[in-house]
Design an enzyme around this catalytic site. Sequence first.
Site, PDB file in Angstrom:
ATOM      1  CE1 TYR A 128      42.118  -0.915 -46.559  1.00  0.00           C
ATOM      2  CE2 TYR A 128      44.118  -1.885 -47.579  1.00  0.00           C
ATOM      3  CZ  TYR A 128      42.810  -1.493 -47.065  1.00  0.00           C
ATOM      4  OH  TYR A 128      41.814  -2.122 -48.793  1.00  0.00           O
ATOM      5  CG  HIS A 163      43.073   1.467 -54.331  1.00  0.00           C
ATOM      6  ND1 HIS A 163      42.112   0.714 -53.916  1.00  0.00           N
ATOM      7  CD2 HIS A 163      43.339   1.356 -55.903  1.00  0.00           C
ATOM      8  CE1 HIS A 163      41.315  -0.127 -54.737  1.00  0.00           C
ATOM      9  NE2 HIS A 163      42.191   0.349 -55.026  1.00  0.00           N
ATOM     10  CG  HIS A 164      39.358   2.346 -51.354  1.00  0.00           C
ATOM     11  ND1 HIS A 164      40.476   1.154 -50.972  1.00  0.00           N
ATOM     12  CD2 HIS A 164      39.299   1.685 -49.600  1.00  0.00           C
ATOM     13  CE1 HIS A 164      40.417   0.712 -50.363  1.00  0.00           C
ATOM     14  NE2 HIS A 164      39.467   0.660 -49.187  1.00  0.00           N
ATOM     15  CG  HIS A 246      43.930   0.492 -50.029  1.00  0.00           C
ATOM     16  ND1 HIS A 246      43.543  -0.099 -51.185  1.00  0.00           N
ATOM     17  CD2 HIS A 246      45.118   0.210 -49.635  1.00  0.00           C
ATOM     18  CE1 HIS A 246      44.334  -1.185 -51.564  1.00  0.00           C
ATOM     19  NE2 HIS A 246      45.582  -0.773 -50.635  1.00  0.00           N
ATOM     20  CG  HIS A 324      36.253  -0.717 -53.878  1.00  0.00           C
ATOM     21  ND1 HIS A 324      37.245   0.010 -54.229  1.00  0.00           N
ATOM     22  CD2 HIS A 324      37.006  -1.658 -52.545  1.00  0.00           C
ATOM     23  CE1 HIS A 324      37.845  -0.506 -53.403  1.00  0.00           C
ATOM     24  NE2 HIS A 324      37.801  -1.247 -52.996  1.00  0.00           N
ATOM     25  CG  HIS A 326      41.776  -4.391 -54.662  1.00  0.00           C
ATOM     26  ND1 HIS A 326      41.753  -5.157 -53.682  1.00  0.00           N
ATOM     27  CD2 HIS A 326      40.812  -3.372 -54.478  1.00  0.00           C
ATOM     28  CE1 HIS A 326      41.833  -4.441 -52.388  1.00  0.00           C
ATOM     29  NE2 HIS A 326      41.416  -2.832 -53.390  1.00  0.00           N
ATOM     30  CG  MET A 399      37.969  -6.428 -51.397  1.00  0.00           C
ATOM     31  SD  MET A 399      38.445  -4.223 -50.253  1.00  0.00           S
ATOM     32  CE  MET A 399      39.721  -4.925 -49.148  1.00  0.00           C
TER      33      MET A 399
END
Length: 620
Positions: A128, A163-164, A246, A324, A326, A399
């Site tokens: 991150y 990823h985001h 991320h 959201h 994973h 998450m």
Amino acid sequence: MYNEQEDCHGSKDNHHMPVQDDTQNYHIESGFQNLTHTSVTFRRALETCDPHDVIIGSDTMKILWSYGDRDPVAGSLKGHSGNRGARSIHFLGPMFRRPADALQRDDLRQWDVTVKNVSIDTSMDTLYWCKILKAPTLREKHHIIGYEALLTKESSTKQPLVHHMTLFECSTNSYPGSDPNSWDVWVKSSGAVCNSNLLTPRDWDSCITPVATWGVGASGQFLPEHIGIPIGGDKGAPKYYMLEVHYDNPRAKRVLDHSGFRIHYTRHVRKHDAGMMISGVSVSDTQMIPPGQKLYRNVGICGPSCTGAVFPAEGINIVSAALHSHVAGRKMKLRHVRDGKELPRIVEDDNYNHNFQQVRQLENETSVLPGDYLITDCAYETVGRRRPTLGGYSTKQEMCLSFITYYPKIELAGCYSMTPVKEFFETFGVFQFYAMNMTDVENLFLYNGNILDLLPTTVFPNFAPGGDVDDEQNQLAIKALQNAKDYSVIDEEDVLYKESILNKLIISDPVEFHDRTFLSHLNQLPWSEPLFTRRVEQSILTGKHMTFCRVSSDSISVASEIFKYPVFDTFVKAPSQCPYHLFMEFADHTSAATKQMSSTKLLVLFLLILYRRFCTGGYH
């Protein structure tokens, strides 16, 4: 060309040619072919009552395609194996569209917010990265009307590196001992590892209000014409923003990244100021999904203690939401409860794809009033996993979050919940640990339990007092992170377990579990027993929840609250009118005892229910 249409379905083993359906439900409307393209337009009912056809609804759908150098002969797709692919899509609901005259409008401006030269090494599996940016100098309030992702080449492929991403507003709050002028120093810095007290200055904790979000597979969003997110203007407007990216790098790529957002804003202020908030399960080790489960639920609750304290009397209006989770996420929904009754789901996806996290614009805005509940409900599949999956930031963890865009804008950044620490441990029969009472353990989770601090603190060099981020020192810290022997692609899951708080707590009570770490205790529980697992799931779901209301203004303070899961009448979607789908829904929802019946008895029971429902008006 298009007269040879066939409605087919896949073979059971997925290795043979498609099998033709008994009924043909696809109808060709038109088609053409030139030297470069073949185009076909066709139609099909959303629900065909064909057991081989999927119902087309609001869930994520996956389009499969293939083509060959020659037209198929007698249905054979020989030669198509090298030219095939898939794409996820939302068929129903409005689409986010850039204003048609965007390129011609001189009032529409762009602000590119990106990280600079973030070095992703082959040894870094999850990272991150946070970067502070300064807002454009705008004397008058403007409105952000939309945003798009700017991705480097490595994140525009089928296996993206990013990823985001989330862009946050930073408030003017400063912590004791910090230097207000340091913000401009941080703007010049390349950034720092997020969520680490050693690498990220404490002032950055004030950057909590989201204004843009993007997940893998998404494109961004443009807001409806009556709302815009404020930027610039008066003295109270945010001057600084934080970009959080991320990176997910399981394939051990070596990349120099420059990803971020292109923010579109205008001086023509729209009717309403809009905002964005995050709701769901607080990221913590107390979010736990057992191994070997086909579906296991977690819920995050935003309750009346927050909505009643922060929402205006007329409520807020939700215009879009992004769900959201994973890799283990399979079903997600944002639920809405008022006065003991669940209202229609704000967003629901029973075919959730973590690789397609497009923001969902609502067909009809949803009004949420003070005192209402917002519940983010997630279901996970862990059949191939041998250990419990814990909540966390890595894609190997989980998450359960909703990113909600709404108006009018209020001082709410996030509304989360978690299982209270004491109740969490007692669910698994544990009442005490060595050297720590439950109050100490709770404080560890609430204030010091950052599981992104994966490595011993001695790995990282200390920064100079005042919170300044020096690029040279930061790069030394990152190099230490890359070279640390525990941080590798192969061992990341083991490191996450090793460094988990749950692996540091040694059980003292009850005596039969003493000297075990709590994590080893979790690993020894009989998760393969369905009755045990369902009992744990229901105990956590319907038990106590601790809610947190994060606000961006010092003038508002909302204390956390512990409450029991609300009792309400569940919203029931209109059932399918097709006998086959009705039977499948019935079979899915029958009790364990009913499922022990023979197929003949089950069919007779089903027909009896159909008779009561359609012939007598009753349904029991």
